[in-house]
Design a protein around this motif. Sequence first.
Motif, PDB file in Angstrom:
ATOM      1  N   GLY A  95       0.814  -1.206   0.000  1.00  0.00           N
ATOM      2  CA  GLY A  95       0.000   0.000   0.000  1.00  0.00           C
ATOM      3  C   GLY A  95       0.848   1.256   0.000  1.00  0.00           C
ATOM      4  N   SER A  96       0.195   2.387   0.227  1.00  0.00           N
ATOM      5  CA  SER A  96       0.899   3.668   0.168  1.00  0.00           C
ATOM      6  C   SER A  96       2.030   3.766   1.180  1.00  0.00           C
ATOM      7  CB  SER A  96      -0.090   4.817   0.386  1.00  0.00           C
ATOM      8  OG  SER A  96      -0.699   4.729   1.664  1.00  0.00           O
ATOM      9  N   LEU A 123       2.654  -4.590 -11.976  1.00  0.00           N
ATOM     10  CA  LEU A 123       3.372  -4.663 -13.245  1.00  0.00           C
ATOM     11  C   LEU A 123       4.329  -5.845 -13.283  1.00  0.00           C
ATOM     12  CD1 LEU A 123       4.169  -0.949 -14.170  1.00  0.00           C
ATOM     13  CD2 LEU A 123       2.206  -2.351 -14.794  1.00  0.00           C
ATOM     14  N   VAL A 124       4.935  -6.135 -12.152  1.00  0.00           N
ATOM     15  CA  VAL A 124       5.818  -7.308 -12.080  1.00  0.00           C
ATOM     16  C   VAL A 124       5.001  -8.587 -12.225  1.00  0.00           C
ATOM     17  CG1 VAL A 124       7.353  -8.626 -10.571  1.00  0.00           C
ATOM     18  CG2 VAL A 124       7.586  -6.133 -10.730  1.00  0.00           C
ATOM     19  N   GLU A 125       3.860  -8.654 -11.541  1.00  0.00           N
ATOM     20  CA  GLU A 125       3.012  -9.841 -11.624  1.00  0.00           C
ATOM     21  C   GLU A 125       2.516 -10.070 -13.048  1.00  0.00           C
ATOM     22  OE1 GLU A 125      -0.133  -9.436  -8.843  1.00  0.00           O
ATOM     23  OE2 GLU A 125       1.179  -9.439  -7.080  1.00  0.00           O
ATOM     24  N   ALA A 126       2.295  -8.985 -13.779  1.00  0.00           N
ATOM     25  CA  ALA A 126       1.810  -9.094 -15.158  1.00  0.00           C
ATOM     26  C   ALA A 126       2.929  -9.381 -16.152  1.00  0.00           C
ATOM     27  CB  ALA A 126       1.087  -7.810 -15.552  1.00  0.00           C
ATOM     28  N   GLY A 127       4.164  -9.422 -15.677  1.00  0.00           N
ATOM     29  CA  GLY A 127       5.292  -9.686 -16.560  1.00  0.00           C
ATOM     30  C   GLY A 127       5.742  -8.480 -17.353  1.00  0.00           C
ATOM     31  N   LEU A 128       5.315  -7.285 -16.948  1.00  0.00           N
ATOM     32  CA  LEU A 128       5.678  -6.065 -17.663  1.00  0.00           C
ATOM     33  C   LEU A 128       6.941  -5.418 -17.117  1.00  0.00           C
ATOM     34  CD1 LEU A 128       2.112  -4.492 -18.018  1.00  0.00           C
ATOM     35  CD2 LEU A 128       3.369  -5.859 -19.693  1.00  0.00           C
ATOM     36  N   ALA A 129       7.376  -5.852 -15.954  1.00  0.00           N
ATOM     37  CA  ALA A 129       8.605  -5.323 -15.345  1.00  0.00           C
ATOM     38  C   ALA A 129       9.245  -6.439 -14.538  1.00  0.00           C
ATOM     39  CB  ALA A 129       8.289  -4.126 -14.442  1.00  0.00           C
ATOM     40  N   GLU A 130      10.565  -6.340 -14.376  1.00  0.00           N
ATOM     41  CA  GLU A 130      11.288  -7.311 -13.572  1.00  0.00           C
ATOM     42  C   GLU A 130      11.390  -6.835 -12.128  1.00  0.00           C
ATOM     43  OE1 GLU A 130      15.055  -8.070 -15.306  1.00  0.00           O
ATOM     44  OE2 GLU A 130      14.243  -9.110 -17.067  1.00  0.00           O
ATOM     45  N   GLY A 167       6.816   7.362 -11.233  1.00  0.00           N
ATOM     46  CA  GLY A 167       6.560   8.633 -11.899  1.00  0.00           C
ATOM     47  C   GLY A 167       6.964   8.627 -13.352  1.00  0.00           C
ATOM     48  N   TRP A 168       6.005   8.905 -14.228  1.00  0.00           N
ATOM     49  CA  TRP A 168       6.236   8.958 -15.667  1.00  0.00           C
ATOM     50  C   TRP A 168       6.238  10.397 -16.186  1.00  0.00           C
ATOM     51  CZ3 TRP A 168       4.936   4.519 -19.280  1.00  0.00           C
ATOM     52  CH2 TRP A 168       5.000   3.291 -18.617  1.00  0.00           C
ATOM     53  N   ASP A 169       5.367  11.235 -15.649  1.00  0.00           N
ATOM     54  CA  ASP A 169       5.207  12.612 -16.136  1.00  0.00           C
ATOM     55  C   ASP A 169       6.152  13.564 -15.430  1.00  0.00           C
ATOM     56  OD1 ASP A 169       2.962  12.381 -17.926  1.00  0.00           O
ATOM     57  OD2 ASP A 169       1.631  12.223 -16.201  1.00  0.00           O
ATOM     58  N   VAL A 170       6.818  14.418 -16.188  1.00  0.00           N
ATOM     59  CA  VAL A 170       7.680  15.414 -15.567  1.00  0.00           C
ATOM     60  C   VAL A 170       7.560  16.752 -16.287  1.00  0.00           C
ATOM     61  CG1 VAL A 170       9.692  14.748 -16.975  1.00  0.00           C
ATOM     62  CG2 VAL A 170      10.040  15.951 -14.814  1.00  0.00           C
ATOM     63  N   ALA A 171       7.589  17.800 -15.494  1.00  0.00           N
ATOM     64  CA  ALA A 171       7.746  19.165 -16.005  1.00  0.00           C
ATOM     65  C   ALA A 171       8.833  19.816 -15.173  1.00  0.00           C
ATOM     66  CB  ALA A 171       6.444  19.961 -15.886  1.00  0.00           C
ATOM     67  N   ASP A 219       1.456   4.389 -11.615  1.00  0.00           N
ATOM     68  CA  ASP A 219       2.359   4.498 -10.471  1.00  0.00           C
ATOM     69  C   ASP A 219       1.896   3.587  -9.333  1.00  0.00           C
ATOM     70  OD1 ASP A 219       3.701   6.494 -11.915  1.00  0.00           O
ATOM     71  OD2 ASP A 219       2.485   8.079 -11.032  1.00  0.00           O
ATOM     72  N   ALA A 220       0.582   3.525  -9.140  1.00  0.00           N
ATOM     73  CA  ALA A 220       0.055   2.612  -8.128  1.00  0.00           C
ATOM     74  C   ALA A 220       0.325   1.161  -8.513  1.00  0.00           C
ATOM     75  CB  ALA A 220      -1.443   2.840  -7.942  1.00  0.00           C
ATOM     76  N   ALA A 221       0.290   0.871  -9.816  1.00  0.00           N
ATOM     77  CA  ALA A 221       0.584  -0.488 -10.275  1.00  0.00           C
ATOM     78  C   ALA A 221       2.040  -0.851 -10.033  1.00  0.00           C
ATOM     79  CB  ALA A 221       0.239  -0.624 -11.752  1.00  0.00           C
ATOM     80  N   VAL A 222       2.951   0.108 -10.137  1.00  0.00           N
ATOM     81  CA  VAL A 222       4.351  -0.129  -9.781  1.00  0.00           C
ATOM     82  C   VAL A 222       4.450  -0.395  -8.281  1.00  0.00           C
ATOM     83  CG1 VAL A 222       6.642   0.908  -9.623  1.00  0.00           C
ATOM     84  CG2 VAL A 222       5.266   1.242 -11.686  1.00  0.00           C
ATOM     85  N   ARG A 223       3.783   0.440  -7.496  1.00  0.00           N
ATOM     86  CA  ARG A 223       3.874   0.341  -6.032  1.00  0.00           C
ATOM     87  C   ARG A 223       3.362  -0.996  -5.505  1.00  0.00           C
ATOM     88  NH1 ARG A 223      -0.578   3.208  -4.162  1.00  0.00           N
ATOM     89  NH2 ARG A 223      -1.430   1.182  -3.554  1.00  0.00           N
ATOM     90  N   THR A 224       2.282  -1.496  -6.072  1.00  0.00           N
ATOM     91  CA  THR A 224       1.692  -2.744  -5.583  1.00  0.00           C
ATOM     92  C   THR A 224       2.370  -3.990  -6.135  1.00  0.00           C
ATOM     93  OG1 THR A 224       0.068  -2.818  -7.389  1.00  0.00           O
ATOM     94  CG2 THR A 224      -0.566  -1.629  -5.364  1.00  0.00           C
ATOM     95  N   GLY A 225       3.201  -3.816  -7.164  1.00  0.00           N
ATOM     96  CA  GLY A 225       3.832  -4.951  -7.808  1.00  0.00           C
ATOM     97  C   GLY A 225       3.012  -5.545  -8.936  1.00  0.00           C
TER      98      GLY A 225
END
Length: 311
Positions: free
Chosen positions: A11-12, A51-58, A66-70, A43-49
Amino acid sequence: MRAVVVRSFGGSEVLRTEEVPVPPTGAGQVRIRVEAAGVNPVDAAVRTGALVEAGLAERRAVHGLGWDVAGVVEETGAGVDGFVPGDRVIGLADRLDLPLGAYAEQIVLDAGAVALAPTRATAAQAATLPLNGLTADQALDLAGLVEGQILLVTGAAGGVGGYAVELAVARGLRVVAVAGVDDEELVRGFGAEFFVPRDAELGSAVRELVPGGAHGAVDAAAVGTAALTAVRNGGSFVAVLGGAAPVPLRGTRVGNVWIRADGSRLAELARLADAGRLTLRVAGTFPLAQAAAAHERLAAGGLRGRLVLLP
């Protein structure tokens, strides 16, 4: 410098603000002093894992967010001639293999992932554009409709959906917007010609407005098959960011848009924002150290626009 990272999934409470080294600037890259970073569901999907469970990240010891930046260019690497220190820019961190993301005081991006920021926007407003704007833009490319055709957009009041409506109108498409009943005025303000409440039976409701059905759909709300029923035979359907991609019934072309950084298109989106043709919506701001509170607010739902972290 400070950065928010994840060392264990959950969680957070797993979000940690740490002191980390300033990343080096390589050839073809720019280092940006972050003024604002968007907070997105991915970002929440990264935090909870997830993306890893889906095989999209190791799985790694440290995951950045964080993806967006200014922000402002601090340094350019060898071979970069499109930016100079002091330029106000926006960019997209689309790689999942790096230990740091945009939730940081500085970030290094490939120059091809960066564009000059909209001149009429605050940093917080500009930070809402890269991920959601490029996703909508690339979804429209994948839908492949031509001027005068009719596009269905689900989640039309959301971050991706709102941009999809405005960008579709800019391309000369007619839009059927699907959103909550309280959002009809909002999405019509984006340029939608038709409106359908999200709790309606989409196939019937859309076909009552558009005989035969829409020529294509951008499914920003991950509705899936219910939205496909509103698309005419041989039309196109685009699922967004891993959303449900239904079986391509009735000869429908079904695809899934997987976002990629594109500085040249991002520059065009910035120009559209400066021209008043894209609406940059900030739902709220939080200090970088309160990233956990931002994630909790994101999870609560009901946002119109994006939350933004301010380092």
